[in-house]
Design a protein around this motif. Sequence first.
Motif, PDB file in Angstrom:
ATOM      1  N   GLY A 166     -19.310  46.762  10.428  1.00  0.00           N
ATOM      2  CA  GLY A 166     -19.635  48.181  10.301  1.00  0.00           C
ATOM      3  C   GLY A 166     -19.846  48.847  11.651  1.00  0.00           C
ATOM      4  N   GLU A 167     -19.032  48.454  12.645  1.00  0.00           N
ATOM      5  CA  GLU A 167     -19.172  49.041  13.985  1.00  0.00           C
ATOM      6  C   GLU A 167     -19.127  50.572  13.913  1.00  0.00           C
ATOM      7  OE1 GLU A 167     -19.363  47.470  17.432  1.00  0.00           O
ATOM      8  OE2 GLU A 167     -20.158  49.495  17.259  1.00  0.00           O
ATOM      9  N   THR A 168     -20.163  51.202  14.435  1.00  0.00           N
ATOM     10  CA  THR A 168     -20.202  52.671  14.404  1.00  0.00           C
ATOM     11  C   THR A 168     -20.336  53.265  15.802  1.00  0.00           C
ATOM     12  OG1 THR A 168     -22.578  52.571  14.030  1.00  0.00           O
ATOM     13  CG2 THR A 168     -21.190  52.867  12.071  1.00  0.00           C
ATOM     14  N   ASP A 169     -20.421  52.409  16.808  1.00  0.00           N
ATOM     15  CA  ASP A 169     -20.561  52.929  18.169  1.00  0.00           C
ATOM     16  C   ASP A 169     -19.223  53.507  18.638  1.00  0.00           C
ATOM     17  OD1 ASP A 169     -22.357  52.661  20.824  1.00  0.00           O
ATOM     18  OD2 ASP A 169     -20.228  52.356  21.275  1.00  0.00           O
ATOM     19  N   ILE A 170     -19.227  54.801  18.937  1.00  0.00           N
ATOM     20  CA  ILE A 170     -17.958  55.471  19.242  1.00  0.00           C
ATOM     21  C   ILE A 170     -17.284  54.861  20.476  1.00  0.00           C
ATOM     22  CG2 ILE A 170     -16.989  57.678  20.011  1.00  0.00           C
ATOM     23  CD1 ILE A 170     -18.310  59.009  17.826  1.00  0.00           C
ATOM     24  N   GLY A 171     -18.083  54.534  21.468  1.00  0.00           N
ATOM     25  CA  GLY A 171     -17.523  53.940  22.692  1.00  0.00           C
ATOM     26  C   GLY A 171     -16.841  52.626  22.393  1.00  0.00           C
ATOM     27  N   ARG A 172     -17.516  51.786  21.605  1.00  0.00           N
ATOM     28  CA  ARG A 172     -16.913  50.467  21.301  1.00  0.00           C
ATOM     29  C   ARG A 172     -15.681  50.627  20.408  1.00  0.00           C
ATOM     30  NH1 ARG A 172     -22.303  48.353  21.712  1.00  0.00           N
ATOM     31  NH2 ARG A 172     -22.725  48.655  19.503  1.00  0.00           N
ATOM     32  N   LEU A 173     -15.739  51.582  19.483  1.00  0.00           N
ATOM     33  CA  LEU A 173     -14.573  51.799  18.615  1.00  0.00           C
ATOM     34  C   LEU A 173     -13.380  52.318  19.434  1.00  0.00           C
ATOM     35  CD1 LEU A 173     -16.206  53.351  15.427  1.00  0.00           C
ATOM     36  CD2 LEU A 173     -14.902  51.212  15.530  1.00  0.00           C
ATOM     37  N   LEU A 174     -13.647  53.210  20.381  1.00  0.00           N
ATOM     38  CA  LEU A 174     -12.566  53.710  21.235  1.00  0.00           C
ATOM     39  C   LEU A 174     -11.987  52.589  22.072  1.00  0.00           C
ATOM     40  CD1 LEU A 174     -13.699  57.172  22.643  1.00  0.00           C
ATOM     41  CD2 LEU A 174     -11.545  56.651  21.467  1.00  0.00           C
TER      42      LEU A 174
END
Length: 522
Positions: A166-174
């Motif tokens: 459930g990764e929600t960190d925008i930086g990590r998702l980018l």
Amino acid sequence: MFCYQCEQTARGTGCTEIGVCGKSPDAAGLQDLLLDVAKSLALRLSAVPSAQRPADRSEMIEAALFATVTNVNFDTTRLEMQIRDLADAAGRGLPSDSAGLNALADLVGIAARRRVDGDDITGLQELLTYGLKGMAAYAHHARRLGHTSAAVDDFTIEALAALARGETDIGRLLDLTLRCGEASVAVLALLDAANTGTFGPQTPGAVRMGHVPGKAILVSGHDLGDLKALLEQTEGTGINIYTHGEMLPAHAYPELRRHTHLAGHFGGAWMWQRREFDTFPGAILMTTNCIQRPADSYADRLFTCGPVAWPGIAHVSGQDFSAVIAAALEAPGFTDSASTGEHQVGFGHHAVLGLADTVVGAIKSGAVKHFAVIGGCDGTDTGRSYYTDLAAGLPQDWIIMTLGCGKFRLLGHDYGQIGPLPRLLDMGQCNDAFSAIKVAQALAEVFGCGINDLPLNLILSWYEQKAVCVLLALLHLGVRNIRIGPSLPAFVTPAVLQVLVDKFNVMPVGGVADDLKALTAA
Ligand code: FSO
Ligand code: SF4
């Protein structure tokens, strides 16, 4: 159901009652659940060093991702079997009945996640997911030809495991999304090596756009290995084999072209199949997407194989095409000849770089001023005449490289030649974007500059998730100023689009006249 993964999504926002593609709410729910169990399996595998992961697991995940690509698997029975296989491998318990599966699907679908995480985060998670789906499709074709990549498999597991957590960190998702671009370059290279290694590098040649008398089989989709098997099994039977849609580039490969009963190309891009299949007097084989709801007039002579399936349509498991051959022999076949002319294929990177001296000389002499890549995926949107009109309006000293089923928008116009070079270079299937990349990299090396400093523009059409994979590959290579159309993806929210604009100056296609002016002003 809620699905917004392709360009034809309802109202440009999402399919909610039934897919514009024909996907039923049940199939949509099962695809959501299939993705969710694929994430569970990836999470489990991510805890194990890659060398110790069971050999078949990446293939299972790849098949699951591919099954959920637009226009691939509409068959709820097959989807449910796949869900149960993956859940077993993931050690995850599931309800035993279909109603229970449907209820579970509602909890893991996009709509449920958007309510919790919001549009931007869910959209970014989906952007990554669609990149992975596109990668899986290409990796599947390569795997069937015996080419695999541990880096590609490992990245898929890492990214799906992050989504499972459930990764929600925008930086990590980018970061994962841009790394998906890196893995996409690897998968495009992998499939290029598989196709050219198995069938020989593409070489230029003319394809008959039409038919000749005789029994006939039409082959659509992207899987060159299936076409090869069919060519071998029909050798000496008197049946002619025709390509359809994305199979057109098959004629460029020496090991396929040497079969003289590979008689020509019939029809245009995938979305005209209902009209075209109706008039084809033989058997029809869909090897991958893009299948549409079959019309009754040809449903009994239509066959699917590999990942593609439609309820009630005969599915060939493996590569034993005897049922397809029997159907072709039973059908009337063509009694006449017809042709709309010829089309030149075969300008993959081997052929174009083989002409490097000519190309570089033409640039230096000023005979060639600029290059445009116009291609990608085609679709029904009327706005797609943009690509036809733009290509026709480009100055005569521009070379146009095309690929994917988007190329059908460009055919039917005489672009002429610049010296020995055709102005329209057909590089192949959508995955042959790799050839455009190779040519651009080679030109940049010759001229001692970066790709963005070349006289080169990319004007891409998108339809489904393989186009996302190709786009992320180009972004990973730092390619800027890409124009995308005919409309922007519904899952790319304004905030995510702003990141892409800031970093890469990605832009939507505009009007033909305005874009021609902007492109030629530089
Ligand atoms: Fe087209 Fe369909 Fe090849 Fe796509 S036939 S739309 S992106 O599947 O893959 O170009
Ligand atoms: Fe709608 Fe496209 Fe999803 Fe089909 S794949 S349900 S058309 S968004």
